[in-house]
Scaffold this active site. Structure first.
Site, PDB file in Angstrom:
ATOM      1  N   GLY A 135     -18.822 -32.600 -54.695  1.00  0.00           N
ATOM      2  CA  GLY A 135     -18.728 -31.488 -53.314  1.00  0.00           C
ATOM      3  C   GLY A 135     -18.260 -30.769 -53.367  1.00  0.00           C
ATOM      4  O   GLY A 135     -18.355 -29.373 -52.707  1.00  0.00           O
ATOM      5  N   ALA A 136     -17.063 -30.322 -54.095  1.00  0.00           N
ATOM      6  CA  ALA A 136     -16.625 -29.388 -54.639  1.00  0.00           C
ATOM      7  C   ALA A 136     -16.819 -27.918 -54.924  1.00  0.00           C
ATOM      8  O   ALA A 136     -17.614 -27.132 -55.107  1.00  0.00           O
ATOM      9  CB  ALA A 136     -15.727 -29.055 -54.684  1.00  0.00           C
ATOM     10  N   GLY A 154       6.114 -13.384 -29.726  1.00  0.00           N
ATOM     11  CA  GLY A 154       5.966 -14.063 -29.446  1.00  0.00           C
ATOM     12  C   GLY A 154       4.323 -13.548 -28.508  1.00  0.00           C
ATOM     13  O   GLY A 154       3.418 -13.933 -30.221  1.00  0.00           O
ATOM     14  N   GLY A 155       3.415 -13.693 -27.605  1.00  0.00           N
ATOM     15  CA  GLY A 155       2.359 -14.002 -27.541  1.00  0.00           C
ATOM     16  C   GLY A 155       1.359 -13.063 -28.633  1.00  0.00           C
ATOM     17  O   GLY A 155       0.070 -12.118 -28.604  1.00  0.00           O
TER      18      GLY A 155
HETATM   19  C1  HXC Z   1      11.699  -4.205 -22.057  1.00  0.00           C
HETATM   20  C2  HXC Z   1      12.629  -3.643 -23.886  1.00  0.00           C
HETATM   21  C3  HXC Z   1      11.317  -4.996 -24.467  1.00  0.00           C
HETATM   22  C4  HXC Z   1      10.447  -5.474 -23.808  1.00  0.00           C
HETATM   23  C5  HXC Z   1      13.521  -3.610 -26.438  1.00  0.00           C
HETATM   24  N1  HXC Z   1      12.969  -3.449 -24.966  1.00  0.00           N
HETATM   25  N2  HXC Z   1      11.964  -5.135 -25.560  1.00  0.00           N
HETATM   26  N3  HXC Z   1      12.217  -3.446 -22.433  1.00  0.00           N
HETATM   27  N4  HXC Z   1      10.326  -5.599 -22.854  1.00  0.00           N
HETATM   28  N5  HXC Z   1      10.004  -6.499 -23.744  1.00  0.00           N
HETATM   29  C6  HXC Z   1      13.894  -2.402 -25.064  1.00  0.00           C
HETATM   30  C7  HXC Z   1      15.198  -2.459 -24.675  1.00  0.00           C
HETATM   31  O1  HXC Z   1      15.808  -3.047 -23.577  1.00  0.00           O
HETATM   32  C8  HXC Z   1      15.710  -0.699 -25.955  1.00  0.00           C
HETATM   33  O2  HXC Z   1      16.432  -0.348 -24.436  1.00  0.00           O
HETATM   34  C9  HXC Z   1      15.208  -0.419 -26.511  1.00  0.00           C
HETATM   35  O3  HXC Z   1      13.225  -1.000 -25.974  1.00  0.00           O
HETATM   36  C10 HXC Z   1      14.879  -0.963 -27.674  1.00  0.00           C
HETATM   37  O4  HXC Z   1      15.688  -2.381 -27.433  1.00  0.00           O
HETATM   38  P1  HXC Z   1      16.911  -3.189 -28.885  1.00  0.00           P
HETATM   39  O5  HXC Z   1      16.858  -4.176 -28.009  1.00  0.00           O
HETATM   40  O6  HXC Z   1      17.819  -1.699 -28.786  1.00  0.00           O
HETATM   41  O7  HXC Z   1      16.089  -3.005 -30.058  1.00  0.00           O
HETATM   42  P2  HXC Z   1      16.544  -4.263 -31.415  1.00  0.00           P
HETATM   43  O8  HXC Z   1      17.907  -4.190 -31.587  1.00  0.00           O
HETATM   44  O9  HXC Z   1      16.016  -3.586 -32.227  1.00  0.00           O
HETATM   45  O10 HXC Z   1      15.942  -5.051 -30.900  1.00  0.00           O
HETATM   46  C11 HXC Z   1      14.171  -4.978 -30.640  1.00  0.00           C
HETATM   47  C12 HXC Z   1      13.638  -6.284 -30.571  1.00  0.00           C
HETATM   48  C13 HXC Z   1      14.747  -7.127 -29.279  1.00  0.00           C
HETATM   49  C14 HXC Z   1      14.115  -7.834 -31.852  1.00  0.00           C
HETATM   50  C15 HXC Z   1      12.065  -6.365 -30.239  1.00  0.00           C
HETATM   51  O11 HXC Z   1      14.855  -5.864 -28.362  1.00  0.00           O
HETATM   52  C16 HXC Z   1      14.111  -7.582 -28.157  1.00  0.00           C
HETATM   53  O12 HXC Z   1      14.397  -8.594 -28.682  1.00  0.00           O
HETATM   54  N6  HXC Z   1      13.000  -7.639 -27.245  1.00  0.00           N
HETATM   55  C17 HXC Z   1      12.883  -8.269 -25.736  1.00  0.00           C
HETATM   56  C18 HXC Z   1      11.872  -9.080 -26.746  1.00  0.00           C
HETATM   57  C19 HXC Z   1      11.092 -10.124 -25.426  1.00  0.00           C
HETATM   58  O13 HXC Z   1      11.223 -10.968 -25.394  1.00  0.00           O
HETATM   59  N7  HXC Z   1      10.056  -9.700 -25.535  1.00  0.00           N
HETATM   60  C20 HXC Z   1       9.438 -10.059 -24.665  1.00  0.00           C
HETATM   61  C21 HXC Z   1       8.711 -11.383 -25.311  1.00  0.00           C
HETATM   62  S1  HXC Z   1       7.673 -12.424 -24.084  1.00  0.00           S
HETATM   63  P3  HXC Z   1      16.999   0.810 -24.476  1.00  0.00           P
HETATM   64  O14 HXC Z   1      17.102   1.876 -23.093  1.00  0.00           O
HETATM   65  O15 HXC Z   1      18.781   0.208 -24.379  1.00  0.00           O
HETATM   66  O16 HXC Z   1      17.377   1.505 -25.055  1.00  0.00           O
HETATM   67  C22 HXC Z   1       6.017 -12.152 -24.742  1.00  0.00           C
HETATM   68  C23 HXC Z   1       4.421 -12.188 -24.028  1.00  0.00           C
HETATM   69  C24 HXC Z   1       2.992 -11.716 -24.063  1.00  0.00           C
HETATM   70  O17 HXC Z   1       5.596 -10.849 -25.288  1.00  0.00           O
HETATM   71  C25 HXC Z   1       1.851 -12.509 -23.907  1.00  0.00           C
HETATM   72  C26 HXC Z   1       0.885 -12.555 -24.223  1.00  0.00           C
HETATM   73  C27 HXC Z   1       0.639 -13.509 -23.921  1.00  0.00           C
END
Ligand code: HXC
Length: 517
Positions: free
Chosen positions: A407-408, A172-173
């Site tokens: 040009g290249a 993402g971002g």
């Molecule tokens: C809060 C999060 C998190 C997040 C992971 N965790 N991402 N908590 N915010 N963004 C937590 C999980 O709940 C979990 O907690 C622990 O971290 C480990 O994650 P898992 O899912 O068990 O690990 P894994 O299976 O390896 O998967 C990793 C992952 C997945 C692919 C990154 O966690 C995921 O899809 N996370 C969400 C990604 C996401 O949508 N992020 C926001 C994007 S928007 P527990 O307590 O269960 O261990 C964004 C906008 C930014 O980033 C904009 C900036 C401009």
């Protein structure tokens, strides 16, 4: 009353607690996934494993969505400074074991503090990414944090080198912070980056693709060109960072590290005299020339999986760091396309910002023709090369090996673009266009009406080649300083570099140029 030893014990306990990150189970899961922990990565990165960790007791203050009182050691990111091969470098290393390394307001604040300190110290900044992205519970606070990271990446740009390692998710971002930095190293198998993942793409466009195919190291290095280096694992990524840093100055006011002895004894490689094939349509490997010309073992290629028709690499000449931009005739005949233009322009601008002299090796038949290239904006992208070389004030040396058309040829840093020295091999063909194209334009009617059109065309091509496809016309105009025997290339560049060490090239003050983006 707490005694001094009580206080010391408390500090020990707190330190032990923070060292455990997200706890033993999550640390084990990190290892099982083939990844090092945030601390292990820094331990390997810094000399003797020593680094000074700052802000280790920082905590989030969020109270939303069950965050109140939630204990997140170091708020999921280890930040510090230390020496890498004796030189100060600041870092942040995200801790995936702590809530997936997610970025909350304080997590982002720590990263920005490191960048701010790197800026004040004039020291490089390295970010190790392993994070689930914006901490969902912290909502807009997290967005604000990311915004500040992007802001600081931009402040540091062109002042201190910034290197990003992607050693886990970076989606993402969040991917925009590495994108704003100078170099990205991605770990094969565990590193991943994309703006929208496979599920979102499936929903939006119906396309099916795996996460690895979309955002893995190879895809991001070879297809999009976002990634500069592919690492086998975390340890390899760290070694790449250490090697890369050895070519870079601490900041834009310093020269890159000098690793030489000052001895200018020149080795002449007679093999270079035989490297260009007799038939000008036959390819050869430009890398063989570079390996022969520069100090042994010092070629450090950047972006090697992307736009292979253009080579960009760091190298050393008598211990001095240079940036090399070279056409690769073994790929697409060395023609410059959109990706090659972007790759070269970015590298040229990096070298210029950090006082690294530029050497170009020219064998280019032209910009790549094609509807896709035209509609993709080859004019705009090709212009980036003309702009970057013209704007560069570091020493600029060009060596024309073979084809240098139109040009290249200019885009590879001809005299007209401010090249300080231009040498040509006797095999150089500096002309507006290749003989075949020129003859088709100039003698179309004569060829059509000739008794033997094919024979007449051949004759005219030979005549044109004799007259124009050589370096002497350009040399007669002063566009080439010297026509040199190929085996003298190393000594030519070496002397040119020494004589340009005191180069001054002051341009009028302006806020910034308007490179065609
Ligand atoms: C809060 C999060 C998190 C997040 C992971 N965790 N991402 N908590 N915010 N963004 C937590 C999980 O709940 C979990 O907690 C622990 O971290 C480990 O994650 P898992 O899912 O068990 O690990 P894994 O299976 O390896 O998967 C990793 C992952 C997945 C692919 C990154 O966690 C995921 O899809 N996370 C969400 C990604 C996401 O949508 N992020 C926001 C994007 S928007 P527990 O307590 O269960 O261990 C964004 C906008 C930014 O980033 C904009 C900036 C401009």
């Amino acid at each position: 009353m707490q005694t001094v030893s009580d206080k010391l014990r408390l500090l020990k306990e707190k330190n032990a607690h923070v060292n455990l990150g997200g706890g033993v189970q999550r640390l084990e899961a990190q290892h099982k996934a083939g990844k090092m922990t945030a601390h292990e990565r820094l331990h390997l990165l810094y000399d003797n494993g020593f680094y000074d960790e700052l802000f280790r007791f920082v905590q989030h203050h969020s109270t939303s969505f069950g965050m109140a009182g939630r204990d997140l050691p170091a708020d999921g990111v280890v930040t510090g400074l230390g020496a890498i091969r004796g030189r100060l470098v600041y870092t942040s290393s995200q801790d995936f074991t702590v809530m997936g390394g997610s970025v909350g307001l304080k997590h982002a604040w720590k990263i920005c503090e490191m960048m701010s300190m790197a800026l004040k110290a004039g020291a490089p900044y390295v970010a190790i990414n392993d994070s689930g992205g914006a901490r969902i519970q912290e909502g807009v606070d997290s967005l604000q944090g990311y915004g500040r990271i992007f802001y600081f990446n931009t402040l540091l740009s062109g002042v201190v080198p910034q290197i990003s390692v992607i050693a886990g998710p970076c989606a993402g971002g969040a991917a925009y912070s590495p994108a704003l930095m100078d170099f990205i190293v991605m770990v094969k198998g565990t590193g991943q980056m994309f703006i929208a993942g496979p599920e979102v793409i499936k929903e939006a466009t119906g396309e099916t693709i795996t996460a690895e195919e979309l955002g893995g190291a190879y895809a991001q290095a070879a297809q999009s060109g976002n990634v500069h280096f592919i690492a086998r694992d975390d340890a390899d990524a760290i070694e790449i960072v250490q090697n890369l840093l050895s070519y870079l100055p601490n900041n834009n006011t310093e020269d890159p590290p000098f690793h030489g002895t000052g001895d200018l004894t020149m080795i002449e490689d007679e093999g270079l005299n035989k490297i260009v094939p007799d038939d000008p349509r036959d390819p050869y490997n430009m890398m063989d020339i570079l390996l022969s010309v520069f100090d042994p073992g010092t070629i450090f290629e950047v972006h090697s999986h992307y736009a292979k028709n253009m080579i960009v690499c760091f190298a050393r000449m008598n211990g001095r760091v240079v940036g090399v931009v070279a056409n690769q005739p073994a790929e697409k005949f060395g023609a410059i396309d959109i990706d090659a233009s972007d790759k070269a322009s970015r590298f040229i601008r990096f070298c210029n910002a950090f006082n690294i002299p530029l050497i170009s090796f020219v064998d280019v038949p032209g910009f790549l023709p094609g509807v896709e290239q035209e509609f993709g904006g080859i004019i705009r992208h090709g212009a980036k090369m003309l702009f970057s070389f013209s704007a560069a004030t570091v020493p600029k040396i060009s060596v024309v090996i073979r084809k240098a058309y139109g040009g290249a040829y200019l885009a590879m840093c001809a005299k007209a673009l401010g090249a300080d020295r231009v040498a040509a091999w006797p095999t150089a063909e500096i002309a507006v266009m290749g003989a075949e194209g020129a003859v088709n334009v100039l003698y179309r009617n004569e060829i059509k009406t000739a008794s033997d059109p094919r024979g007449r065309r051949r004759e005219l091509i030979d005549e044109y080649t004799l007259q124009f496809s050589n370096p002497y016309q350009a040399a007669a105009q002063g566009m080439v300083d010297a026509v040199i025997e190929p085996m003298k290339t190393r000594s030519y560049i070496s002397v040119a570099l020494e004589s340009l060490r005191t180069k001054r090239d002051h341009r009028p003050q302006k806020k910034h140029g308007l490179i065609p983006l």
